[in-house]
Write a protein that holds these residues in place. Structure first.
Motif, mmCIF file in Angstrom:
data_model
loop_
_atom_site.group_PDB
_atom_site.id
_atom_site.type_symbol
_atom_site.label_atom_id
_atom_site.label_comp_id
_atom_site.label_asym_id
_atom_site.label_seq_id
_atom_site.Cartn_x
_atom_site.Cartn_y
_atom_site.Cartn_z
ATOM 1 N N SER A 1 26.883 13.938 95.073
ATOM 2 C CA SER A 1 26.874 13.672 93.450
ATOM 3 C C SER A 1 26.412 14.605 92.647
ATOM 4 O O SER A 1 27.079 14.719 91.451
ATOM 5 C CB SER A 1 26.174 12.206 93.328
ATOM 6 O OG SER A 1 26.738 11.130 94.154
ATOM 7 N N LEU A 2 25.154 15.366 93.282
ATOM 8 C CA LEU A 2 24.567 16.254 92.165
ATOM 9 C C LEU A 2 25.697 17.390 91.918
ATOM 10 O O LEU A 2 25.855 17.912 90.788
ATOM 11 C CB LEU A 2 23.557 16.923 92.856
ATOM 12 C CG LEU A 2 22.645 17.973 92.047
ATOM 13 C CD1 LEU A 2 22.071 17.245 90.792
ATOM 14 C CD2 LEU A 2 21.762 18.596 92.978
ATOM 15 N N ALA A 3 26.527 17.871 93.229
ATOM 16 C CA ALA A 3 27.626 19.015 93.027
ATOM 17 C C ALA A 3 28.689 18.306 91.903
ATOM 18 O O ALA A 3 29.283 19.125 91.185
ATOM 19 C CB ALA A 3 28.176 19.208 94.339
ATOM 20 N N ALA A 4 29.139 16.978 92.123
ATOM 21 C CA ALA A 4 30.247 16.445 91.375
ATOM 22 C C ALA A 4 29.958 16.620 89.906
ATOM 23 O O ALA A 4 30.517 17.109 89.006
ATOM 24 C CB ALA A 4 30.541 14.963 91.800
ATOM 25 N N TRP A 5 28.552 16.189 89.588
ATOM 26 C CA TRP A 5 28.154 16.121 88.189
ATOM 27 C C TRP A 5 28.105 17.562 87.550
ATOM 28 O O TRP A 5 28.451 17.725 86.246
ATOM 29 C CB TRP A 5 26.595 15.288 88.024
ATOM 30 C CG TRP A 5 26.670 13.961 88.266
ATOM 31 C CD1 TRP A 5 26.035 13.068 88.975
ATOM 32 C CD2 TRP A 5 27.366 13.021 87.320
ATOM 33 N NE1 TRP A 5 26.146 11.828 88.944
ATOM 34 C CE2 TRP A 5 27.080 11.623 87.863
ATOM 35 C CE3 TRP A 5 28.129 13.055 86.265
ATOM 36 C CZ2 TRP A 5 27.455 10.520 87.016
ATOM 37 C CZ3 TRP A 5 28.839 11.938 85.530
ATOM 38 C CH2 TRP A 5 28.454 10.756 86.191
ATOM 39 N N LEU A 6 27.415 18.517 88.467
ATOM 40 C CA LEU A 6 27.381 19.839 88.004
ATOM 41 C C LEU A 6 28.824 20.580 87.395
ATOM 42 O O LEU A 6 29.134 20.960 86.582
ATOM 43 C CB LEU A 6 26.736 20.741 88.902
ATOM 44 C CG LEU A 6 25.222 20.389 89.041
ATOM 45 C CD1 LEU A 6 24.418 21.271 90.309
ATOM 46 C CD2 LEU A 6 24.528 21.138 87.670
ATOM 47 N N VAL A 7 29.980 20.088 88.349
ATOM 48 C CA VAL A 7 31.072 20.673 88.305
ATOM 49 C C VAL A 7 31.526 19.950 86.962
ATOM 50 O O VAL A 7 32.455 20.564 86.374
ATOM 51 C CB VAL A 7 31.929 20.344 89.525
ATOM 52 C CG1 VAL A 7 33.505 20.462 89.137
ATOM 53 C CG2 VAL A 7 31.704 20.994 90.607
ATOM 54 N N LEU A 8 31.349 18.570 86.671
ATOM 55 C CA LEU A 8 32.019 17.931 85.449
ATOM 56 C C LEU A 8 31.192 18.652 84.373
ATOM 57 O O LEU A 8 31.951 18.744 83.296
ATOM 58 C CB LEU A 8 31.762 16.541 85.779
ATOM 59 C CG LEU A 8 32.718 15.895 86.604
ATOM 60 C CD1 LEU A 8 32.158 14.219 86.837
ATOM 61 C CD2 LEU A 8 34.067 15.465 86.126
ATOM 62 N N LYS A 9 30.094 18.928 84.271
ATOM 63 C CA LYS A 9 29.271 19.381 83.170
ATOM 64 C C LYS A 9 29.955 20.615 83.078
ATOM 65 O O LYS A 9 30.022 21.102 81.900
ATOM 66 C CB LYS A 9 27.743 19.528 83.477
ATOM 67 C CG LYS A 9 27.028 20.075 82.430
ATOM 68 C CD LYS A 9 25.408 20.204 82.858
ATOM 69 C CE LYS A 9 24.599 20.859 81.812
ATOM 70 N NZ LYS A 9 23.286 20.859 82.187
#
Length: 447
Positions: free
Chosen positions: A402-410
């Motif tokens: 989830s952290l990786a996904a949020w960072l990519v989306l950011k």
């Protein structure tokens, strides 16, 4: 109507007669399918509960955005779980880490043959009944659980996240993140082989949503003005506590489907007794969570905080969800009560860490979910070490992905609304409308 009532009465009389103490065949198939469908739409009602709870705990300028997110996430979860999620979670896991990427989960060949037969034969009926329940009734029941996990994320990140990146994350959560970790237990994966036990999802649903929400909150940051430069915490009260209270009652009501339906059968007297026990434990744990949260908040603040009482109910429900089949109802009171106490301590602890959780979902779902899962090992429903391994494994997986996904989306889209949009409210900036257009805007933080 009279014929329907008479037919149902005859069916129940047949199932209850001494010669049919344990119903079999087509009757058991009907009861099992009925249980999945009815408990499933009770869980679907929880989507309304989350929408109302979150709407009540945000300020009026963000209400329409919250409502849109909740109806959208439910829709996305259903579509993605149909396209790929169910297969990833349940198909050919075989003690491993993930199922297969078979697309579009549909009725079985035997069911389609029965449906399209001009005159059904006993062999065709037997082929369907052999499965124990309708294939798509199970899909429906499992699907509504996915939406519950996504709803947890919505409440935490309210009032400052843009809608599009949130919905993209919901696609990832419902298609991959949730089904992969759930396959480890409910799909017969490696944690199930170890003996990890989570009856209805304290960890698989609620902690999963909590870990995803925590990762999002860290990447997203807090609401403007929530924390002062001197470390002070500035309350941002919700606009409609009666609505939040209604949402909590709806969630409580829907939870009977959540836990009761997880018996996964209603084809025998044993199943009926087990579901009854689950219902009672669910209700007792929620009630204990409320009372414990009220008492704890009074001891800490000399006031009884309504929002903490509401989250106490949810924490009690989450806590008992891993083991609602306990035969000693007193233990349900203990587990739910401890969950209610934990949420009162967890809410200010997160604020001290400057993790802005608008509705207290991390405290009520993640913290209480961990406690409830470990309680299964503490009170004899499973091995404590195995329960701890499961909690840690799922936590590490869900949080890191989830952290990786949020960072990519950011980086790719930007996930946070602008300061101007946050000041005006997401209703206007994201939707171009207001939930309460007749209300005048003043300087009050309510707006």
């Amino acid at each position: 109507m009279l014929r329907i009532i008479t037919g149902l009465a005859a069916l129940f009389a047949l199932a209850a007669s001494p010669a049919h103490a344990a119903v079999e065949g087509e009757i058991a198939f009907v009861f099992n399918t009925f249980s999945f469908l009815v408990h499933g739409f009770l869980v679907m009602l929880m989507a309304a509960g989350f929408a109302m709870l979150e709407s009540g705990l945000v300020r009026t300028k963000n209400t329409a955005a919250i409502c849109l997110k909740n109806i959208a996430l439910y829709s996305i979860a259903g579509i993605m779980f149909y396209i790929v999620g169910y297969a990833v979670m349940y198909t050919d896991v075989n003690g491993g880490w993930i199922g297969t990427f078979d697309f579009l989960y549909n009725p079985s060949e035997a069911e389609l043959t029965l449906l399209n037969a001009e005159e059904a034969t006993s062999e065709q009926v037997a082929a369907v009944v052999e499965g124990g329940y309708s294939v798509m009734s199970d899909w429906f029941f499992q699907m509504v659980f996915v939406a519950t996990a996504a709803s947890i994320v919505s409440g935490t990140l309210a009032e400052r996240i843009r809608i599009l990146p949130f919905l993209i994350f919901t696609v990832l959560l419902s298609a991959l993140i949730y089904p992969i970790q759930a396959s480890w237990v409910w799909g017969g994966g490696w944690l199930a082989e170890m003996g990890f036990s989570d009856f209805a999802g304290s960890t698989l649903v609620h902690s999963t949503g909590g870990w995803a929400a925590l990762a999002g909150a860290i990447v997203l940051g807090s609401r403007k003005g929530k924390y002062g430069p001197d470390g002070s915490i500035n309350p941002m009260p919700g606009a409609n506590l009666p609505l939040a209270t209604l949402g909590t009652f709806i969630l409580w009501f829907g939870w009977f489907g959540f836990n009761g339906g997880s018996q996964l059968a209603l084809g025998s007297a044993l199943d009926a007794v087990a579901i009854s026990i689950v219902y009672v434990n669910t209700n007792l744990a929620a009630a204990a969570g409320v009372i414990a949260a009220m008492a704890t908040s009074y001891v800490m603040y000399r006031k009884i905080d309504l929002t903490l009482a509401l989250n106490g109910a949810i924490a009690g429900l989450v806590s008992i969800t891993a083991g609602p089949d306990l035969q000693n109802h007193v233990l349900a009171l203990v587990i739910g009560g401890i969950g209610g106490m934990l949420v009162v301590y967890a809410v200010p602890a997160l604020d001290r860490l400057k993790v802005d959780d608008v509705v207290g979902a991390i405290s009520a779902h993640l913290v209480a979910g961990i406690w409830g899962t470990l309680a299964v090992g503490i009170f004899g429903g499973g091995d404590f070490v195995t329960q701890l391994i499961g909690v840690l494994a799922i936590g590490v997986f869900v949080f890191s992905v989830s952290l990786a996904a949020w960072l990519v989306l950011k980086l790719a889209l930007g996930i946070r609304a602008s300061e101007e949009a946050e000041d005006d409210g997401l209703d206007k900036s994201e939707l171009g409308m207001e939930a309460y257009p007749e209300f005048g805007r003043g300087s009050s933080p309510l707006f």
